[in-house]
Write a protein that holds these residues in place. Structure first.
Motif, short mmCIF file in Angstrom:
data_model
loop_
_atom_site.label_atom_id
_atom_site.label_comp_id
_atom_site.label_asym_id
_atom_site.label_seq_id
_atom_site.Cartn_x
_atom_site.Cartn_y
_atom_site.Cartn_z
N ILE A 45 6.04 -12.99 -23.25
CA ILE A 45 4.63 -12.90 -22.62
C ILE A 45 3.79 -12.56 -23.89
O ILE A 45 3.86 -11.53 -24.39
N GLN A 46 2.55 -13.50 -24.25
CA GLN A 46 1.58 -13.24 -25.29
C GLN A 46 0.80 -11.63 -25.11
O GLN A 46 0.41 -11.64 -23.74
N GLN A 47 0.99 -10.85 -26.12
CA GLN A 47 0.40 -9.68 -25.71
C GLN A 47 0.73 -8.92 -24.63
O GLN A 47 0.06 -8.37 -23.56
N GLU A 48 2.21 -8.87 -24.44
CA GLU A 48 2.73 -8.28 -23.16
C GLU A 48 2.21 -7.01 -23.08
O GLU A 48 2.18 -6.44 -21.88
N GLN A 49 1.81 -6.04 -24.00
CA GLN A 49 1.51 -4.76 -23.86
C GLN A 49 0.16 -4.45 -23.00
O GLN A 49 -0.19 -3.39 -22.73
N GLU A 50 -0.57 -5.61 -22.90
CA GLU A 50 -1.74 -5.61 -22.24
C GLU A 50 -1.66 -5.72 -20.75
O GLU A 50 -2.64 -5.55 -19.77
N PHE A 51 -0.39 -6.02 -20.22
CA PHE A 51 -0.14 -6.11 -18.77
C PHE A 51 0.43 -4.82 -18.01
O PHE A 51 0.66 -3.88 -18.83
N PHE A 52 0.22 -4.78 -16.86
CA PHE A 52 0.29 -3.40 -16.18
C PHE A 52 1.80 -3.30 -15.50
O PHE A 52 1.95 -4.00 -14.45
N ASP A 53 2.66 -2.68 -16.14
CA ASP A 53 4.01 -2.58 -15.85
C ASP A 53 4.73 -3.89 -15.45
O ASP A 53 5.49 -3.96 -14.56
#
Length: 442
Positions: free
Chosen positions: A135-143
Motif C-alpha cells: 500500500i503506497q504510504q501505508e502509514q497514512e491509513f487508519f488501522d
C-alpha cells in the motif's frame, strides 16, 4: 456427400415428451425484462467458458475478459500463480475501485505476464494469488490490515484444459455441471490442437437465436447452397438433410452429423483451391499424426451412434458454449455473450494440430476463411430474424422434428428463469415475514 432420409415424424422429439410439440414462444428473445432475468438466473449462476489453459503458458501469465453478460462493466483477470493454479479475480482494485489490469483503453481485453498486479491509480500491488502486498504510504491509513483487502475472487475450475468461471459461490462443481457429456468427452486430445484462429463479431440478435442456428441442419441445403457445387446444391434442396443423432442430457445437448467432404469421394464436387490444399469448410482432409482421433480411440460421447459416415459432433453446454469436434482431427468452439435482449458478441475459435509444413498451414487457413463465410451467412440471417420477431406481429413458431434442440434450449432458459423467480419470491416472503415478526415482538 451422403444423404439421409428424414425419419418418421416424432422420431426424435418423442424421446423428450416434456418438451412437447406445440409452437415455441419466441417472446424470450425480444422481451427486455426476460433478458434481465436471464442475466441474473443464468449468466450470474452457471459455469461460463472463458478460454484455454494454453493462454497461460507460464507462472504469471494472465488474460482479462470483459463479461457484460454478467453485468455492465464486469471484468475479470484469469492468471496462473506460482503453484500452477489457475485463478480468477474481479478486475478491480480494493482501494478506490479502479480497473486493475488494462492497457491504453480500459474497455479492451489484454494479456501478458507479470510477477504482481499493480494499480495504475495509486500503485497498490497484489501477488498472483490475489493477496494485497503493498500500500503506497501505508502509514497514512487508519488501522488498515493488508490481509483484509485481497482481490475479490471468482470461482474458477478447469475441465480438459478449458477454463470456466462461475459468479455463484454456491454453484455445484464444474464436472458435476457438465454431467454425462463432460465425462464422455474426457481423453479427447484437445491439448494437441494448439494452433488457433479466432473470430469475434457483434451480432444484432438475441444470443439464443445464434445457438438455434447451429443446433439444426434443416437450414443448410437452403442457406448455404451457394457453397456447394450446382449439382450437389440441387440434390440437397430436393432430398433435404437429416443429422445422424441428437441427444439431450439435462441442460446440455448434442447433435451428431455426417462426414461431409473430408475428403470428398469425388474431387469434382469441390472447388479447385480445395483440391490443391486438401481442405475446405469441413477442415483439412489429412488426418494429423496424433493419438486419440481414430474411430476406435474416440471417447464414448463422440459419435455415440457409431455411424461409419460420422463427420462431426456439436456439444451445446448450456448456456453459451459450443464444442464442435470434426472427424479429421480438429475442433471449434463458439461462445455467445449477450449484451442486451437483441445484441450479443459471437466468438469462434478454430483449433488445429500445429502445421509441419506450408501446405498444412495453408489448408488450415483455408478452413478458417471458409468457416468465416458460413458464419457470416448465419449471422446476417439472424439479424433479419430479430427485426421481424421484434415487431411481435407473430411470437409463436412451429418447429420440426430436426429442431428438437431449439425447443430444448428455450425450455431450459425458461426453466432457470422460473426457478430464479420462485427463489427470489420465497426470499422476499421470508424477509417480509421476518420483519412482521420483529415488529410484533417489539
Amino acid at each position: 456427400m451422403a444423404f439421409f432420409p428424414k425419419p418418421a415424424v416424432g422420431s426424435w422429439t418423442e424421446n423428450w415428451p416434456e418438451l412437447g410439440t406445440a409452437p415455441v414462444d419466441y417472446t424470450d428473445s425480444i422481451d427486455p425484462e426476460q433478458w434481465k432475468l436471464e442475466q441474473q438466473a443464468i449468466f450470474r449462476k452457471l459455469w461460463l467458458h472463458v478460454g484455454r489453459v494454453e493462454r497461460l503458458p507460464k507462472t504469471g501469465s494472465y488474460f482479462t475478459r470483459e463479461m457484460p453478460s454478467v453485468g455492465p462493466g464486469t471484468s475479470i483477470i484469469i492468471n496462473k500463480d506460482k503453484d500452477g493454479t489457475i485463478r480468477a479475480f474481479y478486475n478491480l482494485c480494493r482501494h478506490r475501485g479502479n480497473k486493475l489490469v488494462w492497457n491504453d483503453y480500459p474497455g479492451e481485453e489484454t494479456s501478458g505476464s507479470c510477477r504482481q498486479f499493480t494499480c495504475k491509480y495509486h500503485a497498490w500491488r497484489y501477488d498472483l494469488k490475489g493477496d494485497l502486498t503493498f500500500i503506497q504510504q501505508e502509514q497514512e491509513f487508519f488501522d488498515v490490515d493488508k490481509a483484509d483487502y485481497p482481490l475479490k475472487s471468482v470461482r474458477c475450475e478447469v475441465w480438459e484444459g478449458f477454463i470456466f468461471v462461475n459468479f455463484d459461490d454456491d454453484a455445484e462443481p464444474l464436472e458435476d455441471y457438465l454431467g454425462e457429456f463432460g465425462q464422455g468427452l474426457k481423453g479427447y486430445p484437445f491439448h494437441e490442437m494448439t494452433e488457433v484462429y479466432s473470430y469475434r463479431s457483434e451480432i444484432k440478435a438475441n444470443w439464443k437465436l445464434f445457438i438455434d442456428a447451429f443446433v439444426e441442419f434443416y437450414h443448410a441445403p437452403i442457406l448455404h447452397m451457394k457453397q456447394a457445387t450446382k449439382e450437389e446444391a440441387e440434390k440437397l434442396a430436393k432430398v433435404g438433410f437429416e443429422a445422424l443423432h441428437y441427444d439431450i442430457k439435462d441442460q446440455h445437448s448434442m447433435i451428431s452429423s455426417w462426414g461431409g467432404m473430408s475428403p470428398p469421394k469425388d474431387l469434382n464436387m469441390v472447388k479447385p483451391i480445395e483440391r490443391i490444399l486438401h481442405s475446405g469448410l469441413f477442415g483439412p482432409w489429412d488426418r494429423p499424426d496424433i493419438k486419440g482421433i481414430l474411430p476406435d480411440e474416440l471417447p464414448p460421447a463422440v459419435n455415440p451412434a457409431r455411424q461409419p459416415t460420422w463427420g462431426q459432433d456439436s456439444f451445446e453446454f448450456f448456456p453459451n458454449f459450443t464444442l464442435l469436434l470434426w472427424v479429421p482431427g480438429w475442433y471449434l468452439t463458439y461462445n455467445y455473450w449477450p449484451t442486451g435482449v437483441d445484441t450479443h458478441i459471437f466468438e469462434a475459435n478454430l483449433y488445429f494440430v500445429p502445421p509441419k509444413n506450408t501446405r498444412q498451414r495453408l489448408s488450415q487457413e483455408l478452413a478458417a476463411v471458409t468457416f468465416k463465410e458460413y458464419a457470416l451467412q448465419d449471422a446476417n440471417t439472424l439479424e433479419a430474424t430479430q427485426t421481424q420477431i421484434g415487431t411481435r406481429a407473430v411470437t409463436e413458431f412451429p418447429l420440426c422434428d430436426q429442431e428438437i434442440l431449439l425447443r430444448h434450449l428455450h425450455h431450459t432458459a425458461h426453466k432457470y428463469v422460473d426457478k430464479y423467480k420462485l427463489e427470489k419470491a420465497a426470499a422476499e416472503a421470508a424477509k417480509t415475514n421476518g420483519n412482521v415478526k420483529d415488529g410484533a415482538h417489539v
